[in-house]
Design a protein around this motif. Structure first.
Motif, short mmCIF file in Angstrom:
data_model
loop_
_atom_site.label_atom_id
_atom_site.label_comp_id
_atom_site.label_asym_id
_atom_site.label_seq_id
_atom_site.Cartn_x
_atom_site.Cartn_y
_atom_site.Cartn_z
N GLY A 12 0.86 -1.19 0.00
CA GLY A 12 0.00 0.00 0.00
C GLY A 12 0.88 1.23 0.00
O GLY A 12 1.88 1.27 -0.72
N CYS A 19 2.74 -1.09 -5.20
CA CYS A 19 1.28 -0.95 -5.16
C CYS A 19 0.74 -0.46 -6.50
O CYS A 19 -0.16 -1.06 -7.08
CB CYS A 19 0.90 0.01 -4.03
SG CYS A 19 -0.86 0.33 -3.92
N SER A 44 -2.61 -2.99 1.26
CA SER A 44 -3.49 -2.56 0.17
C SER A 44 -4.96 -2.68 0.55
O SER A 44 -5.83 -2.13 -0.12
CB SER A 44 -3.21 -3.35 -1.10
OG SER A 44 -3.65 -4.68 -0.97
N TRP A 46 -6.60 -1.21 2.69
CA TRP A 46 -7.21 0.10 2.95
C TRP A 46 -7.86 0.70 1.71
O TRP A 46 -8.79 1.50 1.81
CB TRP A 46 -6.17 1.07 3.51
CG TRP A 46 -5.66 0.66 4.85
CD1 TRP A 46 -4.39 0.24 5.15
CD2 TRP A 46 -6.40 0.61 6.07
NE1 TRP A 46 -4.30 -0.07 6.50
CE2 TRP A 46 -5.51 0.15 7.09
CE3 TRP A 46 -7.72 0.88 6.42
CZ2 TRP A 46 -5.91 -0.03 8.40
CZ3 TRP A 46 -8.11 0.70 7.73
CH2 TRP A 46 -7.22 0.26 8.71
N PHE A 47 -7.39 0.31 0.51
CA PHE A 47 -7.94 0.89 -0.71
C PHE A 47 -9.33 0.36 -1.05
O PHE A 47 -9.96 0.83 -2.00
CB PHE A 47 -6.97 0.68 -1.88
CG PHE A 47 -5.66 1.37 -1.64
CD1 PHE A 47 -5.61 2.71 -1.32
CD2 PHE A 47 -4.47 0.67 -1.72
CE1 PHE A 47 -4.40 3.35 -1.07
CE2 PHE A 47 -3.26 1.29 -1.49
CZ PHE A 47 -3.22 2.64 -1.17
N LYS A 52 -9.97 6.30 0.28
CA LYS A 52 -8.57 5.95 0.59
C LYS A 52 -7.68 6.00 -0.65
O LYS A 52 -6.53 6.42 -0.57
CB LYS A 52 -8.47 4.57 1.25
CG LYS A 52 -8.97 4.57 2.67
CD LYS A 52 -8.06 5.41 3.55
CE LYS A 52 -8.45 5.28 5.01
NZ LYS A 52 -7.60 6.04 5.89
N ALA A 53 -8.17 5.55 -1.78
CA ALA A 53 -7.36 5.57 -3.00
C ALA A 53 -7.03 7.00 -3.42
O ALA A 53 -5.95 7.26 -3.95
CB ALA A 53 -8.08 4.84 -4.13
N PHE A 56 -3.77 8.35 -2.09
CA PHE A 56 -2.53 7.75 -2.58
C PHE A 56 -1.91 8.63 -3.66
O PHE A 56 -2.58 9.02 -4.61
CB PHE A 56 -2.83 6.36 -3.15
CG PHE A 56 -1.63 5.62 -3.67
CD1 PHE A 56 -0.84 4.88 -2.81
CD2 PHE A 56 -1.30 5.66 -5.02
CE1 PHE A 56 0.26 4.18 -3.29
CE2 PHE A 56 -0.21 4.96 -5.50
CZ PHE A 56 0.58 4.23 -4.63
N LEU A 64 -4.92 6.29 -8.59
CA LEU A 64 -5.45 5.01 -8.11
C LEU A 64 -6.98 4.92 -8.22
O LEU A 64 -7.49 3.86 -8.61
CB LEU A 64 -4.99 4.78 -6.66
CG LEU A 64 -4.86 3.35 -6.20
CD1 LEU A 64 -4.00 2.50 -7.12
CD2 LEU A 64 -4.31 3.32 -4.79
#
Length: 120
Positions: A12, A19, A44, A46-47, A52-53, A56, A64
């Protein structure tokens, strides 16, 4: 014979290049007509959660959220059961289209002939 690509991403924000590579390969494969199953494990996981993405960031990488949208449009994303439980994530928490499943389902996806599995 149809081909399927199963990708397990373990990285992540702790390893952003690995990632991003996993999500990029999955999205490109979907866009190329390959059946794709992307597994979120470890950090990962968390995505799978809304928003959350978008947090990133990696220079020179596709966003993402766009990659996830592309994967879900023509493939599948699964969040590991144990990884979800360790993080307090439940079915009601995840993005629409993401399922939670365990090792038995993963093994059933990678065992048929013609399946390729990648781990990032």
């Amino acid at each position: 014979m149809a081909k399927k690509l199963v990708i397990k991403v373990t990285a992540g924000v702790d390893a952003p290049e690995r990632c991003s590579q996993a999500f990029t390969v999955a999205a490109v494969a979907v866009a190329s007509g390959v059946e794709v199953s992307l597994w979120l494990t470890g950090e990962s996981a968390w995505f799978a959660l809304p928003g959350k993405a978008a947090e990133f960031e990696l220079p020179h990488a596709a966003p993402l959220p766009e990659l996830i949208e592309g994967i879900l449009a023509g493939g599948g994303i699964t969040l590991c059961t144990q990884c979800a439980a360790r993080r307090g994530i439940t079915e009601k928490d995840v993005l629409d289209g993401i399922r939670i499943a365990g090792a038995q389902v993963f093994v059933s996806e990678i065992m048929p002939d013609g399946v390729q599995a990648l781990v990032y």
